[in-house]
Write an enzyme that holds these catalytic residues in place. Sequence first.
Site, PDB file in Angstrom:
ATOM      1  N   SER A 214       0.859  -1.238   0.146  1.00 37.53           N
ATOM      2  CA  SER A 214       0.083   0.570   0.063  1.00 37.53           C
ATOM      3  C   SER A 214       0.666   0.951   0.093  1.00 37.53           C
ATOM      4  O   SER A 214       1.838   1.535   1.331  1.00 37.53           O
ATOM      5  CB  SER A 214      -0.933  -0.384   1.373  1.00 37.53           C
ATOM      6  OG  SER A 214      -1.735  -1.319   1.475  1.00 37.53           O
ATOM      7  N   GLY A 255      -2.344   5.060   4.057  1.00 34.65           N
ATOM      8  CA  GLY A 255      -2.689   5.282   5.498  1.00 34.65           C
ATOM      9  C   GLY A 255      -3.443   4.148   5.646  1.00 34.65           C
ATOM     10  O   GLY A 255      -4.362   4.630   6.539  1.00 34.65           O
ATOM     11  N   ARG A 256      -3.682   3.202   5.361  1.00 31.18           N
ATOM     12  CA  ARG A 256      -4.628   1.877   5.290  1.00 31.18           C
ATOM     13  C   ARG A 256      -5.970   2.264   5.151  1.00 31.18           C
ATOM     14  O   ARG A 256      -6.789   2.042   5.087  1.00 31.18           O
ATOM     15  CB  ARG A 256      -4.191   1.970   6.883  1.00 31.18           C
ATOM     16  CG  ARG A 256      -3.170   0.764   7.402  1.00 31.18           C
ATOM     17  CD  ARG A 256      -3.727   0.185   8.887  1.00 31.18           C
ATOM     18  NE  ARG A 256      -2.071   0.192   9.456  1.00 31.18           N
ATOM     19  CZ  ARG A 256      -2.442   0.114  10.707  1.00 31.18           C
ATOM     20  NH1 ARG A 256      -2.961   0.446  11.464  1.00 31.18           N
ATOM     21  NH2 ARG A 256      -1.374   0.539  11.792  1.00 31.18           N
ATOM     22  N   THR A 276      -1.278   3.297  16.540  1.00 33.58           N
ATOM     23  CA  THR A 276      -2.170   3.387  15.597  1.00 33.58           C
ATOM     24  C   THR A 276      -3.520   3.174  15.342  1.00 33.58           C
ATOM     25  O   THR A 276      -4.093   4.198  14.863  1.00 33.58           O
ATOM     26  CB  THR A 276      -1.321   2.838  14.996  1.00 33.58           C
ATOM     27  OG1 THR A 276      -1.714   2.999  13.585  1.00 33.58           O
ATOM     28  CG2 THR A 276      -1.305   0.679  15.123  1.00 33.58           C
ATOM     29  N   ASP A 288      -8.102  -0.908   9.807  1.00 33.50           N
ATOM     30  CA  ASP A 288      -8.091  -0.808   8.794  1.00 33.50           C
ATOM     31  C   ASP A 288      -8.819  -0.458   7.441  1.00 33.50           C
ATOM     32  O   ASP A 288      -9.693  -1.708   7.767  1.00 33.50           O
ATOM     33  CB  ASP A 288      -7.090  -2.244   8.498  1.00 33.50           C
ATOM     34  CG  ASP A 288      -6.461  -2.081   7.380  1.00 33.50           C
ATOM     35  OD1 ASP A 288      -6.347  -1.561   6.002  1.00 33.50           O
ATOM     36  OD2 ASP A 288      -4.719  -3.061   7.204  1.00 33.50           O
ATOM     37  N   ARG A 290      -7.560  -0.034   4.561  1.00 35.73           N
ATOM     38  CA  ARG A 290      -7.560  -0.725   3.211  1.00 35.73           C
ATOM     39  C   ARG A 290      -8.443  -2.189   2.444  1.00 35.73           C
ATOM     40  O   ARG A 290     -10.109  -2.953   3.174  1.00 35.73           O
ATOM     41  CB  ARG A 290      -6.789  -1.203   3.145  1.00 35.73           C
ATOM     42  CG  ARG A 290      -5.741  -0.439   3.271  1.00 35.73           C
ATOM     43  CD  ARG A 290      -4.021  -0.794   2.921  1.00 35.73           C
ATOM     44  NE  ARG A 290      -3.979  -1.712   4.607  1.00 35.73           N
ATOM     45  CZ  ARG A 290      -2.553  -2.387   4.718  1.00 35.73           C
ATOM     46  NH1 ARG A 290      -1.914  -2.049   4.034  1.00 35.73           N
ATOM     47  NH2 ARG A 290      -2.978  -3.070   6.033  1.00 35.73           N
TER      48      ARG A 290
END
Length: 356
Positions: A214, A255-256, A276, A288, A290
């Site tokens: 990514s 950034g995910r 995070t 996440d 993504r």
Amino acid sequence: MTHPLVPSLPDLIARARADLRMGLPVVLDGPAPQLAAAVETLSPERLAALGPDVVLVLTARRAETLKARAYDGDIARVAVPAGADLGWLRALADPAGDLMTPMKGPLRTLREGDAGPARAAVGLVKTAHLLPAVLMAPLPDASAVPGLTHLPATLLPAALAAEAQFAPVSVGALPMQAAGRGRLHVLRADGEEHFAVEVGQPDRDRPVLARLHSACFTGDVLGSLKCDCGPQLHAALARMGAEGAGVLLYLNQEGRGIGLANKMRAYSLQDQGFDTVEANHRLGFEDDERDFRIGAALLRQLGFSAVRLLTNNPAKVAMLESHGVRVVERVPLKVGRGPENAAYLDTKAAKSGHLL
């Protein structure tokens, strides 16, 4: 039959994302049409033009931080008090000032009515890489506000969840310092461009050494020490170069999946002491965001059906397997650990299941 020049639903979604980034509302059509505007980009003038009957929609993650009840499950519809200005709305949307002004309520959230359009609007704003906070307002007469992008509220969630359909754009030879000779493929889906770096001449009939990487501007380009992305990128290319073949998918999911601006917001929250995952939740995102189905679709389009996957993330293995790409081996990629990112990597292992 629809005229070929009439925008399709994916076309309208791409247009709506651009409108929201510019501070324009979009119209969610249905039995009771509504305006939806991103709090982050809305101007005071446009806020006033939305009228008094507005509702602020937040994700359940953000609502949890604000101690607001999310009666709709994954979202919370917050009643906006009379006289609330843009500063009040943005304080609820953006956690940057939470520690300085922790008490923002009490907030009254709604439980009656159809939450479907609000849920669709939040999903749309997320894909525009804006803070997931939306202001909704009724639109009794759509003809009174001409020129806005209209989307069917009931069809929008399925359209946002659909797997991307890629169109090849271009390909060219690319000699690389780490990997030697290769080719760079540019492919486009839903207005976004993703890249496939083909090292050597991989045999489509055998499992290819592959990585789903990514985009990480801070790590890949600036050499940030807060993550391990840059070292992983270069180590993966070097491994492919040493073996003489491979394919690295460079996915435009910074950034995910929350975008660079929100990633910097998360970094700022990490400076306040949150890890995070906690930072993502305070912003209103999941751990996440993504869509790794993009990787499976790209591999299939390039003719690969089996891979040896360079990853520490079991979720990538499971996703590829469930979308028609066989993973014959998970190849660990443990590089880039240092004092600046040790806590970050420990959090990925503890909370996101990475095998580090």
